[in-house]
Write a protein that holds these residues in place. Structure first.
Motif: not given
Length: 69
Positions: A4-7, A9-13, A50-52, A57-60
């Motif tokens: 869901g977080k990929y679907l 995401s404005p970047a992925v969309l 997708v990689a971003s 989670d790791q960035d947070q």
């Protein structure tokens, strides 16, 4: 990892919808190696998006750890 977080995401969309423009551009090109370059650049952009999302989670966690020092 939730899909869901990929679907959502404005970047992925945005990167996925870029396939429409890429298809239009590639459709008017001669059938040679340049067409593969255009699709390769689009695929690279999608992979970066997708990689971003995957790294969010790791960035947070890094930011929380950095503030706790």
């Amino acid at each position: 990892m939730a899909i869901g977080k990929y679907l959502t995401s404005p970047a992925v969309l945005g990167a996925a919808l870029g396939a429409v423009g890429t298809a239009r551009r590639a459709g008017g090109m001669p059938r040679d190696w340049r067409r593969f370059i255009v699709w390769g650049v689009w695929l690279g952009g999608l992979a970066l998006a997708v990689a971003s999302v995957a790294m969010q989670d790791q960035d947070q966690e890094f930011e929380v750890e950095k503030k706790s020092r």
